[in-house]
Design a protein around this motif. Structure first.
Motif, PDB file in Angstrom:
ATOM      1  N   VAL A 230       0.825  -1.210   0.000  1.00  0.00           N
ATOM      2  CA  VAL A 230       0.000   0.000   0.000  1.00  0.00           C
ATOM      3  C   VAL A 230       0.857   1.256   0.000  1.00  0.00           C
ATOM      4  O   VAL A 230       0.349   2.362   0.146  1.00  0.00           O
ATOM      5  N   GLY A 231       2.138   1.079  -0.155  1.00  0.00           N
ATOM      6  CA  GLY A 231       3.101   2.170  -0.140  1.00  0.00           C
ATOM      7  C   GLY A 231       4.487   1.576  -0.065  1.00  0.00           C
ATOM      8  O   GLY A 231       4.716   0.457  -0.546  1.00  0.00           O
TER       9      GLY A 231
ATOM     10  N   VAL B 265      10.308   3.198  11.748  1.00  0.00           N
ATOM     11  CA  VAL B 265      10.097   3.193  10.306  1.00  0.00           C
ATOM     12  C   VAL B 265       9.609   4.555   9.847  1.00  0.00           C
ATOM     13  O   VAL B 265       8.925   5.269  10.585  1.00  0.00           O
ATOM     14  N   THR B 266      10.005   4.915   8.636  1.00  0.00           N
ATOM     15  CA  THR B 266       9.387   6.031   7.933  1.00  0.00           C
ATOM     16  C   THR B 266       8.984   5.478   6.573  1.00  0.00           C
ATOM     17  O   THR B 266       9.637   4.580   6.033  1.00  0.00           O
ATOM     18  N   GLY B 267       7.897   5.990   6.052  1.00  0.00           N
ATOM     19  CA  GLY B 267       7.444   5.482   4.771  1.00  0.00           C
ATOM     20  C   GLY B 267       6.439   6.383   4.115  1.00  0.00           C
ATOM     21  O   GLY B 267       6.161   7.491   4.584  1.00  0.00           O
ATOM     22  N   ARG B 268       5.912   5.878   3.024  1.00  0.00           N
ATOM     23  CA  ARG B 268       4.949   6.612   2.211  1.00  0.00           C
ATOM     24  C   ARG B 268       3.749   5.706   1.970  1.00  0.00           C
ATOM     25  O   ARG B 268       3.919   4.545   1.615  1.00  0.00           O
ATOM     26  N   ILE B 269       2.556   6.260   2.173  1.00  0.00           N
ATOM     27  CA  ILE B 269       1.316   5.532   1.902  1.00  0.00           C
ATOM     28  C   ILE B 269       0.779   6.025   0.566  1.00  0.00           C
ATOM     29  O   ILE B 269       0.466   7.208   0.421  1.00  0.00           O
ATOM     30  N   ASP B 270       0.693   5.122  -0.406  1.00  0.00           N
ATOM     31  CA  ASP B 270       0.217   5.479  -1.739  1.00  0.00           C
ATOM     32  C   ASP B 270      -1.284   5.256  -1.898  1.00  0.00           C
ATOM     33  O   ASP B 270      -1.909   5.875  -2.755  1.00  0.00           O
TER      34      ASP B 270
END
Length: 129
Positions: free
Chosen positions: A42-43, A57-62
């Motif tokens: 989902v990212g 964690v760091t991340g991106r949700i698409d």
């Protein structure tokens, strides 16, 4: 939308009684970001690793729908899928070596402190105002 949080917090029992110990993750290879431990990503996870508190964690949700739920605070749980490589059995199972398989955004995390703690909107040019 970008986020930061902890998928695991050290020395804190989860709902099943397991405790993750410092150093259990070791060097972490890239893993997918899933929703509820299932399906397609989902990212993506941008950074992941142990710090003094846990697995940060760091991340991106698409996924736009899921991003809206996280932005609004309806979903703030994080979790991780893993294989146990080493543990100590006792009153609680202490996880001392883990092979990380994935990180998930979840409605109800096994570990109550495993949460998203920051959300930042994306900007077209990559810079925030």
């Amino acid at each position: 939308m970008r986020f930061a949080g902890y998928a695991a917090v050290f020395d804190t029992p989860d709902r099943g009684g397991d405790v993750v110990r410092r150093g259990a993750f070791g060097p972490v290879a890239p893993v997918p970001l899933l929703w509820q431990h299932r399906g397609a990503p989902v990212g993506r996870i941008d950074t992941i690793g142990e710090d003094a508190r846990g697995l940060r964690v760091t991340g991106r949700i698409d996924d736009a729908r899921l991003a809206g739920l996280v932005r609004g605070g309806a979903v703030d749980g994080l979790s991780f899928g893993y294989r146990v490589r080493a543990c100590r059995e006792g009153a609680r199972r202490e996880l001392t070596a883990i092979e990380l398989v994935e990180v998930s955004l979840v409605a109800q995390p096994m570990q109550r402190l495993a949460r998203v703690h920051a959300v930042v909107e994306d900007f077209p040019d990559g810079a925030a105002p």
